[in-house]
Design a protein around this motif. Structure first.
Motif: not given
Length: 570
Positions: A424, A438-439, A508, A513-514, A516
């Motif tokens: 990442i 993240s998406s 993930m 995700s947060k 990232t």
């Protein structure tokens, strides 16, 4: 009791229908080969089944394995190599007798000729063609490299040397070729015999150093004198279709050859150095299959994660690790599981390493502008469901992969990073926006290869508390058993034979995700991944040490223990 015909036996065992048998008879006649050979070479029947049939039908001794004590070099050298390989026969020694082992006991001529060569009294035996050819390749005494070099030096000046034409013949049949051809063929054959992944030909000041990479470790094969350097490098460049006059610039080429009936694709890299052109050849067995996902060695937790992320309809699955860590093998194992008739699967590779039925495979060619980015733009117009990108090397490729994932495609690709969380950080450094990462990413697999302990000679021992503390393990009340290398004839006294992967798989999650989005550090991402249940590389390694698969020394070569007690490689 009336013995059954081969056709009746195969039909009764459900291995071949009567229609297939009739078709095989016609095809074998047209190809001018024995029916048994046709059945085996076309994958219709296993050679061991036919060998057992002949043994039962003709009351012959069945040879299922050729041991070192039976394969006598002096005995083999009495018969030309070409004769043995073409007729699939081999003479062996056993209790003072000569055993003539054949794959086709109905072909009397080569059997009779061997009987004459050894003065009669030989015993006829039967084995599968594979066992015979493997034994010939392993035990036949080839001309030594020293003799080849002497012949090469005696042939004359460089301008008089014969470099030969490149053809489709098996290099093992090139017994009468020019000395330089025989020397290069010897180098290639030894690489195949020792299961080397790379051949390194490095000119030194006064000699040439020829080394093989076997199970990730470099081993020296021989050091020919400096005076054969020009001939050796020129022959390899000719085989790779490179410019032999160009010695100032790097060149890349490819060689396709046959070694012992097996097709090999060899990638050749030529790099000018102080003492001459340095050559590295990457060996790729075109017939070697890839390991299924179930046999890759995932622990139960990681296997569940893998199964869940590859079932996603869209997103990116990253496989990370340094060069030679087995990333491509893992990608193909995933592709094999995803490859069904109801999906359109396209790969973009450099080069295409494995050929898979039912998949559209595109090879990158930068010389004509066919880059990863250029190919990907066209691939997305081909209505793919799943896209595999051999390597994400730059921002352009990464951007296209992300756009493909966000528009409903499942994308598989590789990235060069040291750990799953570091991927990442690497993408952000490449200029990719965190919200896109993240998406789009659904999972990251980091891996390394470690040498596998020889199953014959490995030995168990109890690790000390100091070793356990070094590994970041708390003091264990129970008595742990680790395994280490020892060395035997089976593994050439190395203690290791083959390699196995270690894995670190990060999903993930919402928390990752947060982080990232917040551009968190690799350390922060790793700690959260551990809380999410991620098994680190060294933890997977320790588990495989306790299973007797590898040693703690091997694990520590690819994994680092952190001060906070976590372990991996950063």
């Amino acid at each position: 009791m009336v013995k059954k015909s081969l056709g009746q036996l195969l039909n009764q065992q459900g291995l071949l229908s009567q229609e297939q048998w009739d078709q095989a008879q016609q095809a074998a006649a047209q190809a001018r080969m024995s029916l048994e050979q046709y059945l085996v070479e076309n994958g219709l029947v296993d050679g061991a089944v036919i060998a057992k049939f002949f043994a039962d039908q003709m009351s012959l001794l069945l040879i299922e394995k050729v041991d070192d004590d039976k394969a006598d070099g002096a005995t083999l050298s009495k018969v030309p190599l070409k004769f043995l390989r073409e007729n699939a026969v081999i003479p062996l020694k056993s209790d003072g007798k000569i055993l003539v082992v054949t794959a086709d006991p109905l072909d009397f001529q080569p059997v009779d000729e061997l009987d004459v060569i050894f003065g009669g009294g030989t015993q006829l035996c039967v084995a599968s063609r594979k066992i015979i050819i493997d034994a010939i390749n392993r035990y036949y005494p080839l001309e030594s490299s020293e003799e080849m070099i002497d012949d090469l030096e005696n042939e004359g000046e460089m301008g008089d040397l014969s470099f030969g034409e490149i053809d489709e013949k098996d290099i093992m049949s090139a017994a009468n070729d020019a000395p330089i051809i025989k020397l290069v063929n010897y180098i290639l054959f030894q690489a195949v015999k020792l299961d080397a992944t790379d051949i390194h030909i490095g000119p030194q000041e006064k000699e040439i150093r020829i080394r093989y990479r076997i199970d990730g470790i470099m081993h020296t094969l021989m050091t020919p004198p400096k005076r054969v350097q020009g001939a050796l490098i020129s022959r390899i460049k000719i085989m790779a279709n490179l410019n032999i006059a160009e010695k100032r610039l790097p060149q890349d080429g490819r060689i396709e050859i046959k070694v012992s009936d097996k097709a090999y694709d060899i990638r050749v890299s030529v790099l000018p150095s102080k003492f001459g052109e340095n050559i590295v050849m990457r060996m790729l067995d075109k017939e070697r299959g890839f390991t299924s996902l179930e046999k890759m060695g995932f622990n139960p937790t990681d296997k569940k994660v893998i199964d869940s992320i590859i079932e996603k309809p869209n997103g990116i699955i990253l496989v990370t690790g340094p060069t030679g860590s087995g990333k491509t093998t893992t990608l193909y194992s995933i592709l094999h599981k995803l490859n069904t008739v109801d999906v359109n699967l396209i790969t973009v590779e450099d080069p295409v390493e494995y050929q898979m039925q039912g998949i559209v495979q595109v090879q990158v060619d930068t010389k004509v502008g066919l880059t990863f980015g250029a190919v990907l733009r066209s691939v997305l117009r081909q209505d793919p469901d799943i896209v595999m990108i051999g390597e994400t090397r730059d921002q352009e490729t990464a951007q296209i992969a992300i756009q493909a994932a966000l528009t409903g495609h499942l994308v598989l690709t590789t990235l060069h990073t040291n750990s799953a969380p570091a991927s990442i950080t690497r993408l952000i450094d490449m200029g990719i926006e965190p919200f896109l990462i993240s998406s789009s990413i659904v999972g990251i697999i980091a891996q390394r290869l470690v040498r596998k302990l020889c199953p014959i000679c490995k030995e168990a021992y109890t690790p000390t508390q100091e070793v356990l503390q070094t590994l970041g393990m708390s003091k264990s009340k129970e008595k742990l058993t680790f395994y280490r290398s020892k060395g035997c004839n089976e593994c050439n006294d190395l203690g290791y034979k083959g390699r196995i992967p270690l894995f670190e798989i990060m999903r993930m999650s919402d928390e990752i995700s947060k982080l990232t989005m917040e551009r968190a550090s690799t350390t922060g991402l790793r700690k959260q991944a551990q809380l999410d249940g991620m098994t680190l590389l060294v933890e997977d390694g320790i588990a495989k040490v306790q299973q007797g698969l590898t040693s703690i020394e091997e694990v520590l070569t690819v994994a680092t223990v952190y001060d906070d007690g976590a372990s991996s490689q950063e």
